[in-house]
Design a protein around this motif. Structure first.
Motif, PDB file in Angstrom:
ATOM      1  N   PRO A 183     -16.630  45.095  26.221  1.00 31.69           N
ATOM      2  CA  PRO A 183     -17.580  45.726  27.148  1.00 31.69           C
ATOM      3  C   PRO A 183     -17.583  47.245  26.986  1.00 31.69           C
ATOM      4  CG  PRO A 183     -16.069  44.239  28.302  1.00 31.69           C
ATOM      5  CD  PRO A 183     -15.521  44.438  26.929  1.00 31.69           C
ATOM      6  N   GLU A 184     -18.557  47.897  27.603  1.00 31.84           N
ATOM      7  CA  GLU A 184     -18.652  49.349  27.497  1.00 31.84           C
ATOM      8  C   GLU A 184     -17.436  50.026  28.127  1.00 31.84           C
ATOM      9  OE1 GLU A 184     -22.306  50.067  29.796  1.00 31.84           O
ATOM     10  OE2 GLU A 184     -21.016  50.893  31.340  1.00 31.84           O
ATOM     11  N   GLY A 185     -17.148  51.223  27.633  1.00 30.67           N
ATOM     12  CA  GLY A 185     -15.982  51.966  28.105  1.00 30.67           C
ATOM     13  C   GLY A 185     -14.912  52.007  27.032  1.00 30.67           C
ATOM     14  N   GLY A 186     -13.661  52.172  27.452  1.00 31.23           N
ATOM     15  CA  GLY A 186     -12.548  52.153  26.504  1.00 31.23           C
ATOM     16  C   GLY A 186     -12.496  50.792  25.830  1.00 31.23           C
ATOM     17  N   THR A 187     -12.266  50.785  24.510  1.00 30.98           N
ATOM     18  CA  THR A 187     -12.349  49.520  23.764  1.00 30.98           C
ATOM     19  C   THR A 187     -10.993  48.876  23.490  1.00 30.98           C
ATOM     20  OG1 THR A 187     -12.189  50.688  21.673  1.00 30.98           O
ATOM     21  CG2 THR A 187     -14.421  50.297  22.541  1.00 30.98           C
ATOM     22  N   GLY A 188      -9.938  49.689  23.490  1.00 27.70           N
ATOM     23  CA  GLY A 188      -8.634  49.160  23.052  1.00 27.70           C
ATOM     24  C   GLY A 188      -8.610  48.897  21.561  1.00 27.70           C
ATOM     25  N   PHE A 189      -9.526  49.552  20.830  1.00 24.53           N
ATOM     26  CA  PHE A 189      -9.667  49.321  19.390  1.00 24.53           C
ATOM     27  C   PHE A 189      -8.326  49.514  18.669  1.00 24.53           C
ATOM     28  CE2 PHE A 189     -10.397  50.398  15.002  1.00 24.53           C
ATOM     29  CZ  PHE A 189     -11.472  49.615  14.611  1.00 24.53           C
ATOM     30  N   GLY A 190      -7.993  48.539  17.833  1.00 24.98           N
ATOM     31  CA  GLY A 190      -6.793  48.652  17.000  1.00 24.98           C
ATOM     32  C   GLY A 190      -5.641  47.784  17.460  1.00 24.98           C
ATOM     33  N   VAL A 191      -5.582  47.478  18.750  1.00 26.13           N
ATOM     34  CA  VAL A 191      -4.458  46.660  19.242  1.00 26.13           C
ATOM     35  C   VAL A 191      -4.482  45.291  18.553  1.00 26.13           C
ATOM     36  CG1 VAL A 191      -3.441  45.500  21.242  1.00 26.13           C
ATOM     37  CG2 VAL A 191      -4.345  47.828  21.484  1.00 26.13           C
ATOM     38  N   ARG A 192      -5.644  44.680  18.520  1.00 28.31           N
ATOM     39  CA  ARG A 192      -5.751  43.345  17.918  1.00 28.31           C
ATOM     40  C   ARG A 192      -5.402  43.382  16.440  1.00 28.31           C
ATOM     41  NH1 ARG A 192     -10.776  39.747  19.891  1.00 28.31           N
ATOM     42  NH2 ARG A 192      -9.810  38.603  18.174  1.00 28.31           N
ATOM     43  N   THR A 193      -5.924  44.376  15.732  1.00 29.71           N
ATOM     44  CA  THR A 193      -5.685  44.463  14.289  1.00 29.71           C
ATOM     45  C   THR A 193      -4.213  44.722  13.974  1.00 29.71           C
ATOM     46  OG1 THR A 193      -7.936  45.168  13.787  1.00 29.71           O
ATOM     47  CG2 THR A 193      -6.222  45.848  12.242  1.00 29.71           C
ATOM     48  N   LEU A 194      -3.608  45.649  14.676  1.00 35.37           N
ATOM     49  CA  LEU A 194      -2.201  45.958  14.404  1.00 35.37           C
ATOM     50  C   LEU A 194      -1.321  44.761  14.742  1.00 35.37           C
ATOM     51  CD1 LEU A 194      -2.150  49.615  15.742  1.00 35.37           C
ATOM     52  CD2 LEU A 194      -1.974  48.899  13.343  1.00 35.37           C
ATOM     53  N   ASN A 195      -1.636  44.096  15.850  1.00 41.47           N
ATOM     54  CA  ASN A 195      -0.888  42.890  16.208  1.00 41.47           C
ATOM     55  C   ASN A 195      -1.023  41.831  15.104  1.00 41.47           C
ATOM     56  OD1 ASN A 195       0.416  40.939  18.186  1.00 41.47           O
ATOM     57  ND2 ASN A 195      -1.524  39.925  17.707  1.00 41.47           N
ATOM     58  N   ALA A 196      -2.244  41.658  14.590  1.00 42.53           N
ATOM     59  CA  ALA A 196      -2.468  40.641  13.552  1.00 42.53           C
ATOM     60  C   ALA A 196      -1.755  41.020  12.253  1.00 42.53           C
ATOM     61  CB  ALA A 196      -3.969  40.468  13.311  1.00 42.53           C
ATOM     62  N   LEU A 197      -1.797  42.302  11.900  1.00 38.50           N
ATOM     63  CA  LEU A 197      -1.095  42.758  10.694  1.00 38.50           C
ATOM     64  C   LEU A 197       0.393  42.423  10.780  1.00 38.50           C
ATOM     65  CD1 LEU A 197      -1.078  44.626   8.057  1.00 38.50           C
ATOM     66  CD2 LEU A 197      -0.288  46.421   9.619  1.00 38.50           C
ATOM     67  N   ILE A 198       0.980  42.740  11.921  1.00 34.76           N
ATOM     68  CA  ILE A 198       2.417  42.512  12.091  1.00 34.76           C
ATOM     69  C   ILE A 198       2.715  41.012  12.133  1.00 34.76           C
ATOM     70  CG2 ILE A 198       4.324  42.805  13.737  1.00 34.76           C
ATOM     71  CD1 ILE A 198       3.039  45.634  14.330  1.00 34.76           C
ATOM     72  N   ARG A 199       1.905  40.269  12.877  1.00 32.95           N
ATOM     73  CA  ARG A 199       2.088  38.817  12.982  1.00 32.95           C
ATOM     74  C   ARG A 199       2.017  38.148  11.605  1.00 32.95           C
ATOM     75  NH1 ARG A 199      -3.024  36.687  15.389  1.00 32.95           N
ATOM     76  NH2 ARG A 199      -3.600  36.952  13.202  1.00 32.95           N
ATOM     77  N   ASP A 200       1.055  38.564  10.784  1.00 35.85           N
ATOM     78  CA  ASP A 200       0.822  37.878   9.512  1.00 35.85           C
ATOM     79  C   ASP A 200       1.753  38.325   8.392  1.00 35.85           C
ATOM     80  OD1 ASP A 200      -1.173  36.552  10.827  1.00 35.85           O
ATOM     81  OD2 ASP A 200      -2.831  37.702   9.952  1.00 35.85           O
TER      82      ASP A 200
END
Ligand code: BES
Ligand code: MN
Ligand code: ZN
Length: 488
Positions: free
Chosen positions: A467-484
């Motif tokens: 949604p509009e506003g702060g996106t939290g961009f990067g949390v999902r990607t960094l989590n996935a990088l570390i997880r994988d």
């Protein structure tokens, strides 16, 4: 919004069922009467396209006020981002329909699919509404509850647990970015991070006196004109089986407000600079996600928290500071402050923790927006393998990254006449010269710099789960990088 599991749709709720391409229907859709449904969908030209939704009158004998048919594309492979988009767009289609309860019937789908749907609904229904008074609160979407119907609620709950941790991290990052700068200043921010010790994170807060004695002069200089004390916060999550395993390290720019300092910005749009701590928010959100799902990794998060203000004591254009690394910097423009913050934070992180890799995130340059527009963050790296893994991880998380070059011949743009380097490189390749500046504070460690100026904030919803506003961009990607790739 309340989201819950159940084995049957809730009474009086709008019922959502799924239809796919080429007249395919989920078990719950079939139960409504396939032929009648087909006929009514034909009237609306609804073909089961992923992400499309169609409200239809409830068939005779169905105890729901209305039925929404959500398009799922190919139903045999309904997972990942397509399932997220289905659930997210379903939420947006129904939220203002006047109904307060939605039941998404996923009978016949797996627990993992139910969990993904819940994850998407959680992210899509996020709102930053804490400063709204009662009148505005009343304008909130009518939809208050979603029941996800699943064959095995406890299996769905188990599958959702790690996704919930990531959603918590994303939402924390969004909240931090959206908080006004009079509320979220360095000390308040540091205290807030301290609150996450209860997840098992170790938190250290370094204040100005300590930073000064350690030699963080580049960071300190940025906050020199502010009444607020500059802070460096170090977070550690030690989840690896081997407590001495080399950590991964994330470093974030946390400028809680960027006026530009003496090189002051113009008034128009300056309020946006409350989100100049977006990089740090992603770092904090990611550490919270890792701790929340008890990731089997050792991870360090370092954030430089500082306010960039003009003042009688503020840093001047022309000042020379000696960074923690010993490199001297001529500060030509006090508005190029993010790189000064990161110079010391990167050096400190690399020297103290000897990490496997170091990824920094920063809303570093307006030029990044000029180069890539609002849908991509820039990737700058000294390591092909790490940057490729990161870009690959981002693809699975609906976060767009684009690799940028780090050409050595542009180094001369940041050469100084009286110090080792200067903090701006002129108009050409502004994002690249900023990254080259950062690289001067990185030794042999695999390193990525993410310039998230384009993506940390959005004035419009571009994808249903953001949604509009702060996106939290990067949390999902960094989590996935570390997880994988980095969990034992
Ligand atoms: N925080 C800004 C960059 C920024 C601008 C982020 C717009 C998000 C939206 C950064 O500190 C800055 O002011 N950069 C200057 C650098 C210049 C002085 C070399 C810029 O981009 O203009
Ligand atoms: Mn600035
Ligand atoms: Zn800035």
């Amino acid at each position: 919004m309340l989201i819950q599991w159940a084995q049957a749709p809730a009474a009086n709720s709008v019922l959502a069922v799924i239809a796919g391409e080429t007249d395919t229907f989920s078990p719950a859709a079939k139960k409504l009467g396939e032929d009648a449904l087909k006929a009514s969908l034909k009237l609306y030209n609804f073909t089961g396209t992923a992400g499309k939704n169609q409200l239809v009158p409830a068939p005779e004998g169905v105890a729901h006020p209305a039925v929404v048919v959500a398009g799922g594309g190919n139903l045999t492979t309904l997972e990942g981002l397509r399932l997220e988009s289905l659930a997210g767009s379903l939420y947006h289609a129904v939220k203002t329909s006047g109904f307060d309860h939605l039941s998404l019937d996923l009978t016949g789908f797996t627990a993992a699919q139910a969990a993904t749907a819940r994850y998407a609904l959680t992210l899509a229904s996020y709102r930053f509404d804490k400063y709204f008074g009662p009148a505005k609160q009343d304008k909130a979407p009518a939809l208050k509850t979603v029941t996800i119907v699943t064959d095995n609620p406890s299996a769905a709950e188990a599958a959702f647990a790690p996704l919930k941790a990531v959603a918590d991290g994303v939402i924390l990052a969004r909240n931090l970015v959206s908080e006004p700068p009079n509320v979220l200043y360095p000390q308040a921010y540091a205290d807030l991070i301290r609150g996450y010790e209860n997840l098992g994170l170790k938190v250290e807060i370094l204040g100005e006196e300590e930073l000064k004695s350690l030699g963080f002069n580049a960071l300190i200089g940025v906050g020199q004109g502010s009444e607020r004390e500059t802070k460096l916060v170090v977070m550690q999550w030690n989840g690896a089986d081997d407590p001495h395993a080399q950590p991964v390290a994330l470093v974030g720019k946390g400028v809680t407000f960027d006026t530009g300092g003496i090189s002051i910005k113009s008034a128009e749009g300056m309020e946006d600079m409350k989100w100049d701590m977006g990089g740090s928010a992603t770092v904090v959100g990611t550490l919270v996600a890792l701790a929340g799902r008890k990731a089997k990794v050792n991870a360090v998060g370092v954030v430089g928290l500082v306010e960039n203000m003009p003042d009688g004591n503020a840093q001047r254009p022309g000042d020379v500071v000696k960074a923690l690394s010993g490199t001297t910097i001529e500060v030509i423009n006090t508005d190029a402050e993010g790189r000064l913050v990161l110079a010391d934070a990167l050096w400190y992180t690399q020297e103290r923790f000897k990490p496997q890799f170091m990824i920094d995130l920063a809303t570093l340059t307006g030029a990044m927006i000029i180069a890539l527009g609002m849908d991509y963050a820039g990737v700058f790296s000294n390591n092909d393998e790490l940057s490729e893994k990161l870009i690959e991880a981002a693809k699975g998380e609906n976060e767009n990254l684009w690799r940028m070059p780090l050409p050595t011949q542009y180094e001369k743009q940041i050469d100084s006449k009286i110090a080792d380097i200067r903090n701006i490189g002129g108009r050409p390749a502004g994002s690249i010269t900023a990254a080259l500046f950062l690289q001067r504070f990185v030794n042999n460690v695999p390193w990525v710099h993410l310039d998230i100026a384009p993506t940390a904030w959005t004035n419009e919803q571009r994808i249903p789960t953001v949604p509009e506003g702060g996106t939290g961009f990067g949390v999902r990607t960094l989590n996935a990088l570390i997880r994988d790739h980095y969990e034992a």
